[in-house]
Structures are given as structure tokens and as C-alpha cells.
Scaffold this active site. Structure first.
Site, PDB file in Angstrom:
ATOM      1  N   ARG A   1      13.053   4.953  12.434  1.00 41.31           N
ATOM      2  CA  ARG A   1      11.765   5.657  12.423  1.00 41.31           C
ATOM      3  C   ARG A   1      10.932   5.269  13.652  1.00 41.31           C
ATOM      4  O   ARG A   1      11.468   4.793  14.639  1.00 41.31           O
ATOM      5  CB  ARG A   1      11.068   5.371  11.090  1.00 41.31           C
ATOM      6  CG  ARG A   1      11.917   5.829   9.893  1.00 41.31           C
ATOM      7  CD  ARG A   1      11.232   5.544   8.576  1.00 41.31           C
ATOM      8  NE  ARG A   1       9.984   6.295   8.466  1.00 41.31           N
ATOM      9  CZ  ARG A   1       9.043   6.018   7.557  1.00 41.31           C
ATOM     10  NH1 ARG A   1       9.223   5.014   6.703  1.00 41.31           N
ATOM     11  NH2 ARG A   1       7.943   6.735   7.511  1.00 41.31           N
TER      12      ARG A   1
ATOM     13  N   TYR B   1      11.238   8.740   1.157  1.00 35.50           N
ATOM     14  CA  TYR B   1      11.257   7.667   0.155  1.00 35.50           C
ATOM     15  C   TYR B   1      11.960   8.044  -1.153  1.00 35.50           C
ATOM     16  O   TYR B   1      12.082   7.210  -2.049  1.00 35.50           O
ATOM     17  CB  TYR B   1       9.819   7.213  -0.145  1.00 35.50           C
ATOM     18  CG  TYR B   1       9.123   6.658   1.082  1.00 35.50           C
ATOM     19  CD1 TYR B   1       9.549   5.463   1.649  1.00 35.50           C
ATOM     20  CD2 TYR B   1       8.059   7.330   1.681  1.00 35.50           C
ATOM     21  CE1 TYR B   1       8.937   4.960   2.786  1.00 35.50           C
ATOM     22  CE2 TYR B   1       7.438   6.823   2.813  1.00 35.50           C
ATOM     23  CZ  TYR B   1       7.879   5.638   3.360  1.00 35.50           C
ATOM     24  OH  TYR B   1       7.279   5.126   4.480  1.00 35.50           O
TER      25      TYR B   1
ATOM     26  N   GLU C   1      12.765  -9.410   1.797  1.00 35.25           N
ATOM     27  CA  GLU C   1      11.940  -8.273   2.250  1.00 35.25           C
ATOM     28  C   GLU C   1      12.746  -6.991   2.072  1.00 35.25           C
ATOM     29  O   GLU C   1      13.905  -6.932   2.483  1.00 35.25           O
ATOM     30  CB  GLU C   1      11.605  -8.506   3.739  1.00 35.25           C
ATOM     31  CG  GLU C   1      10.897  -7.347   4.413  1.00 35.25           C
ATOM     32  CD  GLU C   1      10.683  -7.608   5.915  1.00 35.25           C
ATOM     33  OE1 GLU C   1      10.959  -8.746   6.399  1.00 35.25           O
ATOM     34  OE2 GLU C   1      10.269  -6.670   6.609  1.00 35.25           O
TER      35      GLU C   1
ATOM     36  N   HIS D   1      12.776  -2.652   2.420  1.00 33.97           N
ATOM     37  CA  HIS D   1      12.179  -1.373   2.823  1.00 33.97           C
ATOM     38  C   HIS D   1      13.087  -0.259   2.330  1.00 33.97           C
ATOM     39  O   HIS D   1      14.310  -0.290   2.587  1.00 33.97           O
ATOM     40  CB  HIS D   1      12.006  -1.288   4.342  1.00 33.97           C
ATOM     41  CG  HIS D   1      11.081  -2.352   4.838  1.00 33.97           C
ATOM     42  ND1 HIS D   1       9.728  -2.305   4.612  1.00 33.97           N
ATOM     43  CD2 HIS D   1      11.328  -3.523   5.459  1.00 33.97           C
ATOM     44  CE1 HIS D   1       9.188  -3.409   5.096  1.00 33.97           C
ATOM     45  NE2 HIS D   1      10.123  -4.158   5.610  1.00 33.97           N
TER      46      HIS D   1
ATOM     47  N   ARG E   1       5.180  10.817  -2.685  1.00 36.77           N
ATOM     48  CA  ARG E   1       4.902  10.524  -1.278  1.00 36.77           C
ATOM     49  C   ARG E   1       6.143  10.794  -0.426  1.00 36.77           C
ATOM     50  O   ARG E   1       7.182  10.142  -0.615  1.00 36.77           O
ATOM     51  CB  ARG E   1       4.537   9.040  -1.183  1.00 36.77           C
ATOM     52  CG  ARG E   1       4.351   8.540   0.201  1.00 36.77           C
ATOM     53  CD  ARG E   1       4.342   7.015   0.242  1.00 36.77           C
ATOM     54  NE  ARG E   1       4.065   6.573   1.574  1.00 36.77           N
ATOM     55  CZ  ARG E   1       4.298   5.341   2.005  1.00 36.77           C
ATOM     56  NH1 ARG E   1       4.805   4.437   1.182  1.00 36.77           N
ATOM     57  NH2 ARG E   1       4.038   5.016   3.244  1.00 36.77           N
TER      58      ARG E   1
ATOM     59  N   ALA F   1       3.142  -0.788   4.861  1.00 35.92           N
ATOM     60  CA  ALA F   1       2.579  -0.777   6.220  1.00 35.92           C
ATOM     61  C   ALA F   1       2.111  -2.161   6.681  1.00 35.92           C
ATOM     62  O   ALA F   1       2.117  -2.447   7.885  1.00 35.92           O
ATOM     63  CB  ALA F   1       1.428   0.217   6.286  1.00 35.92           C
TER      64      ALA F   1
ATOM     65  N   ASN G   1       8.054  -5.631  -0.786  1.00 35.48           N
ATOM     66  CA  ASN G   1       7.973  -4.494   0.122  1.00 35.48           C
ATOM     67  C   ASN G   1       6.498  -4.390   0.490  1.00 35.48           C
ATOM     68  O   ASN G   1       5.694  -3.865  -0.280  1.00 35.48           O
ATOM     69  CB  ASN G   1       8.460  -3.203  -0.538  1.00 35.48           C
ATOM     70  CG  ASN G   1       8.436  -2.034   0.436  1.00 35.48           C
ATOM     71  OD1 ASN G   1       7.845  -2.117   1.520  1.00 35.48           O
ATOM     72  ND2 ASN G   1       9.077  -0.926   0.059  1.00 35.48           N
TER      73      ASN G   1
ATOM     74  N   PRO H   1       0.782  -1.223   0.000  1.00 37.47           N
ATOM     75  CA  PRO H   1       0.000   0.000   0.000  1.00 37.47           C
ATOM     76  C   PRO H   1       0.824   1.287   0.000  1.00 37.47           C
ATOM     77  O   PRO H   1       1.855   1.372   0.659  1.00 37.47           O
ATOM     78  CB  PRO H   1      -0.827  -0.101   1.294  1.00 37.47           C
ATOM     79  CG  PRO H   1      -0.125  -1.102   2.129  1.00 37.47           C
ATOM     80  CD  PRO H   1       0.511  -2.066   1.174  1.00 37.47           C
ATOM     81  N   ASN H   2       0.341   2.223  -0.775  1.00 29.90           N
ATOM     82  CA  ASN H   2       0.906   3.578  -0.900  1.00 29.90           C
ATOM     83  C   ASN H   2       2.199   3.644  -1.696  1.00 29.90           C
ATOM     84  O   ASN H   2       2.696   4.733  -1.983  1.00 29.90           O
ATOM     85  CB  ASN H   2       1.107   4.230   0.481  1.00 29.90           C
ATOM     86  CG  ASN H   2      -0.196   4.366   1.235  1.00 29.90           C
ATOM     87  OD1 ASN H   2      -1.142   4.939   0.705  1.00 29.90           O
ATOM     88  ND2 ASN H   2      -0.280   3.806   2.426  1.00 29.90           N
TER      89      ASN H   2
HETATM   90  C1  DQA Z   1       8.274   1.048   3.856  1.00 30.71           C
HETATM   91  C2  DQA Z   1       8.343   1.292   5.380  1.00 30.71           C
HETATM   92  C3  DQA Z   1       6.989   1.080   6.026  1.00 30.71           C
HETATM   93  O1  DQA Z   1       7.072   1.311   7.423  1.00 30.71           O
HETATM   94  C4  DQA Z   1       5.969   2.042   5.446  1.00 30.71           C
HETATM   95  O2  DQA Z   1       4.685   1.780   5.982  1.00 30.71           O
HETATM   96  C5  DQA Z   1       5.941   2.028   3.954  1.00 30.71           C
HETATM   97  C6  DQA Z   1       7.188   1.880   3.205  1.00 30.71           C
HETATM   98  C7  DQA Z   1       9.609   1.380   3.170  1.00 30.71           C
HETATM   99  O3  DQA Z   1       9.764   0.973   2.010  1.00 30.71           O
HETATM  100  O4  DQA Z   1      10.449   2.081   3.736  1.00 30.71           O
HETATM  101  O5  DQA Z   1       4.892   2.228   3.350  1.00 30.71           O
HETATM  102  O6  DQA Z   1       8.022  -0.330   3.648  1.00 30.71           O
END
Ligand code: DQA
Length: 158
Positions: free
Chosen positions: A109, A25, A100, A102, A20, A79, A76, A12-13
Site C-alpha cells: 500500500r 479489510y 503486531e 495488520h 470499512r 494508523a 493491531n 482506530p477505525n
Molecule cells: C491496518 C493497516 C494500517 O495502515 C491502517 O491504518 C489500518 C489497518 C491493517 O490492519 O491492515 O487502520 O493496521
């Protein structure tokens, strides 16, 4: 023989990458990330199947489908990393080599980002390397899937 294929799964997102929170990011878009992945896998003659969803169930289904269509997964989960037992169970169920990723360093964070439901069931975790983390993940899967000799007796022990 079928081309080796990696599922690149973004949660998501991440469709909003580029606009964003660029301070967190960066400025690359999801399209840039997917091109980067295609190029990193393509350098080894491999293909990628890039998917993004804002819906947990669709991500679960994509992981399940990978069992028949992909040789490894780069995920990835955004959230859902911090909330989803369902995604963890899907990764365990298919048993494919999985990394995985990020983009941000989640450990720098908020506290709620420090725990991942996925980390214990994946092969490797790459955090804080920006979008280059996807390339590092693909390189790891290439080595894992083609150079077993490099991994034996190494850091795979649990
Ligand atoms: C994320 C880190 C997560 O905590 C966050 O909710 C994201 C992006 C990252 O790529 O840094 O949406 O996965």
C-alpha cells in the site's frame, strides 16, 4: 493457577470492520474478529481480553494494564502503527510477548504505511493474512509461551 490471558488490542477505525473499505479489510466485523480470537485462544484453554479504542492514550493505558492482567499481547494499532512512539514505548515498558498484526498487506500500500514504530519492539509481525492473522498471532504466542524449546536458537536472534 489463573487462566493464561491474551490482550487483543485494536486501534482506530477497526470498530468499523465489515463496512470499512471491504475491498481492503474484508467483510468480517470486529465482533467476528474477537470471536475468532476467543476461539483460537480457547482451543488451548486460554482466555482473551478484547479491547478497541480510537484514542491513542487509551491504547497506551490498555498496554500498561496488561502488565498485571495478561500474559501476551496481540496488537493491531491501525494508523497509530505509523505514527506512535508512545505505543512503542508502552510495549517496550511492559515487556510482554507481543505480536503486531495488520489485516492488509501494508507493504503493498502507500509508502507511509511501510514504516511501523512497533515492529522493532515486538516478537513477530503478521501482515496481509486478513483476519486470520489474529489466529496466527495467537498460535505464535501459544508456542512461544508454552514451547520454549521450539524457539531457542531460532529466529529470535537480533
Ligand atoms: C491496518 C493497516 C494500517 O495502515 C491502517 O491504518 C489500518 C489497518 C491493517 O490492519 O491492515 O487502520 O493496521
Amino acid at each position: 493457577m489463573a487462566t493464561t490471558t491474551l490482550l487483543i488490542l485494536n486501534g482506530p477505525n477497526l470498530n468499523l470492520l465489515g463496512t470499512r473499505e471491504p475491498g481492503v479489510y474484508g467483510s468480517n466485523t470486529l465482533d467476528d474478529v474477537e470471536k475468532l480470537c476467543a476461539s483460537a485462544a480457547g482451543a488451548h484453554g486460554w482466555a482473551v481480553d478484547c479491547r478497541q479504542s480510537n484514542h491513542e492514550g487509551e491504547l497506551v493505558t490498555a498496554i500498561q494494564e496488561a502488565a498485571g492482567t495478561a500474559d501476551g499481547i496481540v496488537i493491531n494499532a491501525a494508523a497509530y502503527t505509523h505514527t506512535s512512539v508512545a505505543l512503542r514505548d508502552a510495549i517496550s515498558a511492559v515487556g510482554l510477548p507481543t505480536v503486531e498484526v495488520h489485516i492488509s498487506n501494508v507493504h503493498r500500500r502507500e509508502e507511509f504505511r511501510h514504516h511501523s514504530y512497533l515492529s522493532a519492539v515486538v516478537d513477530a509481525v503478521i501482515v496481509g493474512a486478513g483476519v486470520d492473522g489474529y489466529r496466527l498471532a495467537i498460535d505464535h504466542l501459544v508456542r512461544k509461551l508454552t514451547r520454549h524449546d521450539l524457539m531457542q536458537g531460532g529466529y529470535e536472534g537480533r
